[in-house]
Design an enzyme around this catalytic site. Structure first.
Site, short mmCIF file in Angstrom:
data_model
loop_
_atom_site.label_atom_id
_atom_site.label_comp_id
_atom_site.label_asym_id
_atom_site.label_seq_id
_atom_site.Cartn_x
_atom_site.Cartn_y
_atom_site.Cartn_z
N GLY C 13 1.01 -1.14 -0.11
CA GLY C 13 -0.09 -0.16 -0.11
C GLY C 13 0.92 1.21 0.17
O GLY C 13 2.30 1.22 -0.16
N VAL C 15 1.39 3.65 2.40
CA VAL C 15 2.31 3.86 3.53
C VAL C 15 3.37 2.72 3.54
O VAL C 15 4.36 3.04 3.78
CB VAL C 15 1.57 4.09 4.63
N ARG C 109 -4.31 2.55 18.50
CA ARG C 109 -3.57 3.91 18.78
C ARG C 109 -4.07 4.30 20.18
O ARG C 109 -3.30 4.97 21.03
CB ARG C 109 -3.85 5.04 17.68
N CYS C 149 -1.45 11.72 11.04
CA CYS C 149 -0.65 12.64 10.55
C CYS C 149 -0.98 14.17 10.54
O CYS C 149 -0.11 15.15 10.24
CB CYS C 149 -0.48 12.28 8.86
N LYS C 204 -9.93 12.72 15.83
CA LYS C 204 -8.73 12.28 16.34
C LYS C 204 -7.88 13.50 16.63
O LYS C 204 -6.97 13.24 17.63
CB LYS C 204 -7.92 11.66 15.09
N ARG C 234 -9.61 19.05 2.90
CA ARG C 234 -8.91 18.28 1.97
C ARG C 234 -8.62 19.01 0.52
O ARG C 234 -9.60 19.50 0.10
CB ARG C 234 -9.32 16.85 1.40
N HIS C 241 0.76 18.50 5.04
CA HIS C 241 -0.65 18.88 5.60
C HIS C 241 -0.28 20.23 6.41
O HIS C 241 0.59 20.30 7.27
CB HIS C 241 -1.03 17.80 6.80
N ASN C 326 3.04 14.56 5.65
CA ASN C 326 2.40 13.64 6.39
C ASN C 326 2.52 12.15 6.06
O ASN C 326 2.16 11.27 6.96
CB ASN C 326 0.65 13.84 5.73
#
Lengths: 367, 367, 367, 367
Positions: C13, C15, C109, C149, C204, C234, C241, C326
């Site tokens: 993927g 990341v 997380r 991020c 978050k 976005r 970012h 990010n």
């Protein structure tokens, strides 16, 4: 080894900035003079330049005082990023005064005794410098140009195929906006849009490719007899010119032969050892949707040409796409590599690296 | 005049939405059935469709319940925006069941008895419907396709030039992202980038242009004997496909003759009177940097083709750029205009506008 | 020094690819296992991964065979780029089996015993690993997360200001598209457009910043008592970012004091000596129109946070803009630096670099 | 009804072009004079203007000869799209000479006797024209301004909420590039990038909103006592300014009350009957990811404001996003609607439509 002092003409503009960025940490050259317009003269480079590349200008350059265009120049080597009009006489004057001038301006590019130098393609054209000096009575000075940034991937990708007899070329470019400088194209023209016209470039595609692919006969360049039909368009891409190329080759080689040629081709020594030279000037990408500007322009630190999509063209025989970074290999990076070739070839009186020095120098920028 | 009920197959997708948008306020047709996937069936259109065009779906459509693909269809006229695989059998089944199906899908486009209809270019191909009905034993049903959205500006711009003897075409497209549907291309691929490849389109450019420009001999289509070399690329533009065209014309007309042809060309009656027809199908733009996708795609409410930059090509003789709105004239808008031509030609049993009705109908969308 | 073998979960993927890119030439770690979905398993990485970063995957990685998600893992250190659902149990299982797992997934997380580690900000939270091991009965295993991020530039820029008493934050982000992975956002949504909503991120921003800026009391984290109002949007930017931050500071320091804090702030030893650590975590840009995503995201090889436009806010007292890369510092790069801190802190049994080794290691990627 | 002749100052620029586009087919006004710089004067409009909107200028305007800025003006009504410096004296001179001047320039916007008019928000401020005439000794002349294009969606969306007691505003804008005119922002700055700063706009957001939301006491404007913290950023979007708004309302209404206010709010008569007025000035979009610039800017033919994402703000109480078309409702369209209100209010001596005329006029542009 003591580095050679270099001056940048037009140092505050887009290409001037690229010269400064690419020369940071150069093993042979160091920027010691930055030259701009009267408006910039007297300010520090940090004040005068609206830096448009990533980050900020290198600290040592930021502190330099910008000189005016007609101020005396001290550095033996001069890189010119001048606008066309300013370039015409100033470049010749500096060469006459003994400076080696490597220019990215188009102004003097088609003068018969000025080589349009792309080392891997026509390194031998460097011999024109001797003609130039003899004819113009110059001793240490010289004027060497690099080509238009859109012609560059065309001639680079065709060089290994010349042996098959190149006859006709049909070219449609999709050019990045950085090719127009800064501010260049309005954002109002380039978001959700393309512009199907680039002033002057279609003519240059034809004239410059004939000269660059020509033969230096010891006196001047026999241009290649080549039919070129070029269409130039502008797309919303920051850097990286892609050209859709259809080519006619007299001998009609198999597609696989061409792939082999591209994959193995290297320029003759000492070109691959020059500090800015990529190990291989070309890479052929197997993925059917490559090359792409954003993903491939940095190949070889912006000095490689990426090729893809080789296939048959029912009209001219062969077609493919080629991509180069227009402000690195297509502009400042090419001028720098030209100067490196001039140095190792003995054309820069003040700076002659021993073969042992340059043959072993590693590429100075990390991958 | 009572409007004819129409069904939209694939109504929730990108092209389906465009059908719905273009049919709002249509003087002859009204959308009364929206048909989607099993996932959408049973929901209201507002719930089922992620509307990607401007604003929101028309209120009356938003309230319709989406039917499943294999639910019975009531409307005599069906527009298909199905994906290729779903289209293959469903479109033929509906035609066999008596529906007139105008499709934008590529699935059945190259069947010998399916016209690839672009009214101004090959209105006479509509006669294939008689062959189709005879051969397949259909009575009121029919299947009519429109072409690939990139072929469309090519054949439209060449139609008035066929009289000069068209022989060879070299095409390089710069295609908008909406041509790939929704979600289609990832934003990670299309910002600061171009993709030098569009799956399948280069083949379609050749095959479909030969069929569309062919001659209907009363039984089938004699395809045009035409050499086509096509390269298709994708650029970060929302709507509007631009094609860089080089063409070889046997008779070698003067550039001015071609300009005159383009400026004056109109299709024969009754085509210019159809509700969706632009007064003139083509416009030639004098400005050297046009056509541009964002500025010219809406010409004639998305139904005109804009042409520019006509000049000599040293290889094929002529070159120019042509642009059309790919999801209006190149997709849904063309299907709708095809249905209008079928209606006035007597091919839709349930709906036959009197000549007085259609000859005087104004273009239904404001400029 | 022998390098430590690492495995990448979710290696194909977006990341996962960034992990592979950043670990090329890492002085301590080498990628020896790439783990993907069942669809990818058994293929070479070159076949399985649609590489979306620049150039191509490193040759040695391209040749690795992709393992399935439930195949046994050999490497002591595991980086996870799994999607949320896949991450929940697999990460805990691997930690229980003795692996040190550094994850970029959000799944685990907010578990109370999982540190949300950003070395310069809350390096001491690493002590939670001892709690985690004791509580869960793990010996060599551990699970360490990095933050969302978009939270990252916020907490990094606020860390040096905590001494003034941080009370309330108003945040409006302009986030790059790479934050949504690949294919992520449709190009049809992101050209000539912005999306004023990012699913889940506003929540978050509040929860994660309270945890990250909290105090590790030897047993768990006392979260910071902080009011956060976040709006996430976005924008059509590839990477980087930017967050527009308004902050209330109890003590009301002068703007100049804040500038001084930012310019001089460094994390305590050994953090600045970690291979991935930038010399300074923050840079304040004087130009009024910076930071900008394209020009500043690569600062410190993507590991620095750039700040600009500090000025008074008539509502909360202070406002400024902060920017981080990010997918480097905000994702894979942070996980890698976290693993480096774990190594020098003795939490990776299989790999304990001598202080002499890590204290002198130069940043491994050229500037 | 005979149409009123109008002149456009600064007719060749970006806003001037928008005036011309929006006035095509206007039921009351017709453009009969186009006024530009000395460089443009004497040429036809087609020659002088580099048309940047869609298609081409209307044929009747294209044929007009451009007048110089100081040439005498004949038309009773003047729309000004002049740059700031040129506007200062010329607008006042024309008003003094008896012309009604509706300006989009910021030059004279904050003069105490110049209304900053947005009909639905502060239609009563039109009474300042009487003060202006009395004070300056003007008879038929007047000078009326419209606001900054970023303030506009803010005050429009807040107008129905003023009854709750508006105290503080926190604003973060994401502004389209057309707000900077043409050529305006370089494409080199706006592809794959955002600029976190818009010169001058943050100050205007505060000052102009206080004036626009103020109370006309019969003599001058009592400005609203309002705390405004504004951050203005530029994003790669052609048209449509989006503002992220946090607002403090003294009475603390329920979210649903606010939704009701927005959905039902209309301006008092005769405003909704003006030719350029949308039926409802506001629309609230239920989808969580709206408003979006490209999809919502054309709502109400560019004259509506779209709102979305209303939710609680833990700092100020309420937050939401508002969007307007910056060069239509935020610039030329607002000036035109101001002129319509002036006409029906009897402030244009040469043109007084009967109530029957304007009350029944349909919106002149098709949806």
């Amino acid at each position: 080894m003591r580095k050679l002092d270099v001056a940048i003409l037009g140092a505050t503009g887009a290409v001037g900035q690229r010269f400064i960025q690419l020369l940071e940490n150069h093993p042979w050259f160091r920027v010691s003079e930055v030259i701009g317009s009267h408006r910039s003269a007297g300010k520090t480079y940090a004040e005068a330049a609206h830096w448009i590349l990533n980050d900020s200008p290198p600290a040592n350059i930021a502190a330099l005082t910008v000189k005016a265009l007609d101020d005396p120049v001290r550095s033996p080597l001069v890189f010119s990023a001048l606008p066309k009009e300013a370039a015409i006489t100033r470049e010749l004057d500096l060469a006459a005064a003994g400076h080696v001038v490597c220019t990215n301006a188009s102004a003097n590019r088609m003068l018969p005794d000025v080589p349009l130098l792309l080392p891997e393609v026509n390194g031998k054209h460097i011999g024109l410098v001797d003609i130039q000096r003899r004819k113009r009575g110059w001793t240490s000075g010289a004027l060497i140009a690099n080509s238009n940034c859109t012609v560059m991937p065309v001639v680079m990708s065709l060089k290994p195929l010349l042996k098959y007899g190149l006859r006709r070329l049909h070219l449609v470019s999709e050019q990045a906006i950085s090719g127009a400088g800064y501010p260049g194209l309005s954002s109002m023209d380039m978001i959700d849009n393309i512009i199907p016209y680039v002033p002057g470039d279609e003519q240059k595609m034809a004239k410059e490719s004939r000269k660059m692919l020509g033969y230096f006969n010891g006196e001047d360049i026999d241009t290649l007899d080549l039919v070129v039909s070029a269409t130039c368009t502008r797309v919303p891409v920051i850097d990286g010119h892609l050209v859709n190329i259809s080519a006619e080759l007299e001998e009609g080689p198999a597609l696989n032969s061409i792939l082999d040629d591209w994959r193995t081709w290297q320029a003759p020594d000492p070109i691959p050892s020059l500090p800015s030279a990529p190990a291989f000037p070309l890479q052929y990408l197997e993925q059917i949707d490559r090359p792409q500007p954003r993903r491939d322009r940095e190949a070889g630190r912006g000095m490689m040409t990426s090729i893809g999509r080789l296939r048959a063209c029912p009209i001219l025989g062969y077609k493919y796409a080629a991509l180069s970074h227009n402000t690195v290999r297509g502009a400042a990076g090419c001028s720098i590599m030209n100067a490196e070739l001039l140095a190792v070839s003995g054309y820069i009186e003040a700076f002659q690296p021993a073969e042992s020095a340059y043959a072993t120098v590693a590429n100075f920028r990390a991958p």
